[in-house]
Design an enzyme around this catalytic site. Structure first.
Site, mmCIF file in Angstrom:
data_model
loop_
_atom_site.group_PDB
_atom_site.id
_atom_site.type_symbol
_atom_site.label_atom_id
_atom_site.label_comp_id
_atom_site.label_asym_id
_atom_site.label_seq_id
_atom_site.Cartn_x
_atom_site.Cartn_y
_atom_site.Cartn_z
ATOM 1 N N GLY A 4 1.092 -1.083 -0.067
ATOM 2 C CA GLY A 4 -0.119 -0.143 0.008
ATOM 3 C C GLY A 4 0.739 1.372 0.084
ATOM 4 N N ASP B 256 13.786 -7.770 6.638
ATOM 5 C CA ASP B 256 13.878 -6.922 5.290
ATOM 6 C C ASP B 256 14.623 -5.537 5.932
ATOM 7 O OD1 ASP B 256 13.455 -6.196 2.743
ATOM 8 O OD2 ASP B 256 11.369 -5.350 3.265
#
Length: 733
Positions: free
Chosen positions: A428, A541
């Site tokens: 998003g 990440d």
């Protein structure tokens, strides 16, 4: 074919004439001398000009000492081997003349792609000028028999040899012209005639049609791939590349078969995959934009001949190549029926299950989230009060953060207006907002209908709400309204580290003291996650775009959507769904799905080397001083005692040589191939904070971060992103 590289030979031009000549070493000893048509050496060496044009030095026992074919200039003659060692990323290369009458070094170079060996590249200086595309070893010949031999791959070096077939009387050669054209030329009896030329005119130069554009070799104009339109919005011929007509939705996407295509550049090369496995890998990975399956059966190789190529992100340097091309399977949005070439084996029952199971999972997950953030059992108060609830998942303490009304967030972000967008990623967009009390916030609005978005939402709510550390971003609240899922964070005005580090105009704002402070701050934040928080948390990440900077440029680790909790005595875990960003992934995670705290240590090592050098891990080799990649560059300069050459020029006036040397040393320890050899983050913090902390000697890495992804276990189903494209990439908050 003669060039530099034979420093012991003096007066070489005499060999080509009638005058005798001698060559001596630094002590005056005669190595060889010319006698008529043969050159003899003082120690039994002989120099010969062979029939094909190769000038060689060899001993009397025929042991070859040197040959001009290993040091070509601008010409390839018969029996020449065009090779590349993809293990150490080296390759033989041609060097063009500077001008039509000037044989000095020009600006064009040609070699095999040193990373894979499967492509031939022409470089103009440090930039790609032309790319052959995937060369499957097929004969490049005409009716007279001019050809390249079968390609040989010995597991380390890949090469092919230029021959003239049965037409030995016909003279021919390949030449890299001073203007960058690669030509196959034949002798007509009076002059050299070009039989083949690339890139020639038109749109065949590298990337000339921009992202998602392709060169139509028949009309010699640029066009957009199916499902795309010109980015500039004008006409049918793109001038700045192409953009999608409809955004991808992942689960509702389909694949379109594009035949006769030269494969785009920057592919991920996956060995030992069947066509079905290659298709499944790309279908499962929402970041996979295209794949191809090329049968390299004409390559004599140590592995299987079948090859799977996968792309994430933009497709660059495509071409409609006719019979020379192959099928490219392109991901497009929409629910059109899948191409038969992509998926023609699904039964009706299989399709029903494929649709029904995700729907059931989504419904169950939404019910769980409703119970977490909306349902109000005893102890929970909503609206503008503190939200408290008993333990969620693995956490044994109450969560404490605000539940904010959707209308308040919409007002704060100007109804999620595009001008408020701070960044966007796989789950998003992130918006800047100003709440009613004047407090600035960053609002992550997760994509509607995304299974991964729901998992991302729950992960951050469960994890980050209880994490309290000055080097971790703070989650202020959440909101669920119908199918909207929103996370509200503290707003950091300087956004993310990559916006400074990789921006030529802004990187000077990060002097060395600030960079060293960022390195140490990130290390402390990771140590807290791994060791000092109530549970062991693996981020999975870590990269510059997930390091946010406050007003004083202090770092805060963000984006915990991919994080995992370890409980009890767990040391490592494995997964069939690999997520994150290639280049920052540790080898054992990317290739086997195994992750641990040492996976984060590897990512930190890459990040550290990027901060010191100011270069991305995905930078092309010409930007890292002609080394194959950033790790290779760091290792070689550190091993040679030339650490100053690795430092970003933007900090030359402010850096400390001792601190830089220490950082590079620590970074190389962190990126070692074996996870057991990497230090824990507590040790990293100690090494960075104190000169007294001993530092082990790092082992030379295999430079995994640059090498195209290869699976080591064909039975493992991995879901991947590549080349700096992350499933969770968010520019800045």
């Amino acid at each position: 074919m003669l060039s530099e590289g034979l420093p012991t030979i003096s007066r070489l031009l005499h060999i080509c004439g009638a005058l005798p000549s001698t060559s001596t070493d630094s002590k005056g000893r005669v190595l060889w001398r010319t006698t008529n048509n043969i050159t003899t050496g003082g120690d039994g060496a002989v120099a010969l000009l062979l029939e094909a044009g190769n000038f060689v030095l060899q001993l009397r026992n025929f042991t070859q000492i040197w040959q001009s074919y290993d040091h070509p200039t601008d010409t390839i003659l018969p029996s020449f081997k065009l090779w590349a060692n993809y293990k150490v990323h080296t390759a033989v290369r041609l060097v063009a003349w500077k001008g039509p009458q000037d044989p000095s070094t020009g600006m064009f170079f040609l070699s095999r792609d040193p990373g894979t060996g499967l492509q031939v590249l022409t470089l103009r200086g440090r930039s790609k000028y032309w790319r052959s595309g995937l060369w499957n070893g097929a004969e490049a010949s005409d009716k007279n028999g001019f050809m390249w031999s079968q390609i040989v791959d010995d597991g380390e070096t890949i090469y092919s040899t230029y021959n003239t077939g049965n037409s030995s009387a016909r003279r021919s050669h390949w030449k890299l012209d001073y203007n960058g054209d690669l030509m196959l030329r034949i002798w007509s009896g009076q002059s050299w005639m070009p039989l083949f030329k690339r890139p020639d005119s038109g749109c065949r130069r590298y990337g000339s049609c921009g992202p998602f554009g392709y060169c139509d070799m028949f009309d010699k104009i640029c066009r957009c791939l199916d499902g795309f339109q010109p980015a500039d919005g004008f006409g049918a011929i793109p001038s700045r590349g192409c953009v999608r007509k409809e955004n991808l939705t992942c689960r509702g996407d389909h694949f379109l078969t594009l035949p006769e295509m030269k494969v785009p550049d920057k592919f991920v090369y996956v060995r030992n995959r069947s066509f079905e496995e290659c298709t499944a890998d790309c279908e499962r990975d929402c970041s996979c934009t295209a794949y191809a399956y090329t049968n390299l059966s004409s390559i004599v190789a140590t592995g299987g001949p079948s090859r799977c190529l996968i792309w994430t992100g933009e497709l660059v340097d495509s071409e409609k190549a006719g019979m020379l091309g192959g099928n490219l399977y392109l991901r497009l949005a929409g629910s059109q029926e899948r191409s038969p070439a992509v998926n023609n084996t699904k039964s009706g029952v299989g399709v029903v299950f494929k649709i029904a199971l995700p729907v059931i999972f989504v419904l169950l997950t939404l019910i769980c989230i409703y119970l977490v953030c909306i349902w109000k059992p005893k102890g929970i108060q909503v609206k503008n009060e503190t939200l408290k609830r008993p333990a969620l998942e693995h956490l044994d303490q109450n969560l404490e953060f605000r539940s904010i009304r959707f209308q308040d967030i919409a007002t704060a972000t100007n109804s999620f207006h595009d001008t408020n967008v701070l960044g966007k990623g796989g789950f998003g967009k992130v918006y800047k907002g100003t709440l009613e009390d004047g407090k600035e916030v960053a609002v992550k609005r997760l994509s509607k209908g995304s299974d991964q978005g729901i998992e991302h939402f729950r992960n951050e709510v469960v994890l980050i709400a209880k994490l309290q550390h000055k080097n971790l971003v703070r989650l202020l609240g959440c909101c669920i309204h119908e199918d909207e899922k929103l996370l509200i964070y503290e707003y950091l005005p300087n956004k993310s580290l990559d916006q400074f580090l990789f921006d030529i105009a802004r990187k000077s704002m990060l002097d060395w003291p600030k960079r060293f402070n960022i390195i140490k701050g990130v290390a402390r934040g990771l140590m807290y996650l791994h060791q000092d928080s109530r549970t062991t948390i693996i981020h999975r990440d870590l990269k510059p775009s997930n390091i946010l900077l406050d007003v004083q440029m202090n770092p805060k680790i963000s984006d915990f959507g991919m994080a995992r909790i370890f409980g009890g005595n767990e040391q490592q875990e494995s997964t069939r769904r690999v997520v994150g960003t290639y280049g920052y992934m540790s080898p054992e995670y990317a290739m086997e799905g195994i992750f641990s705290v040492k996976s984060d240590t590897y990512s930190f090592g890459i990040l550290l080397l990027e901060i010191v050098s100011g270069l991305k891990i995905s930078s092309p080799h010409h930007l890292v001083m002609d080394f194959s990649n950033l790790i290779s560059c760091a290792w070689n300069l550190w091993a040679d005692g030339k650490v100053k050459d690795f430092v970003d020029a933007a900090v030359m006036e402010s850096y400390s040589l001792d601190e830089v040397s220490k950082c590079i040393h620590v970074g190389l320890l962190c990126v070692q191939d074996s996870s057991s050899a990497r230090p824990h983050m507590s040790s990293v913090v100690s090494m960075l904070d104190s000169e007294a902390t001993p530092r082990a000697a790092p082992k030379q890495p295999t430079y995994f971060a640059q090498i195209n992804y290869e699976t080591s276990d064909a039975t493992e189903d991995l879901e991947n992103s590549a080349n700096g494209v992350s499933l969770t990439a968010l520019e800045g908050r």
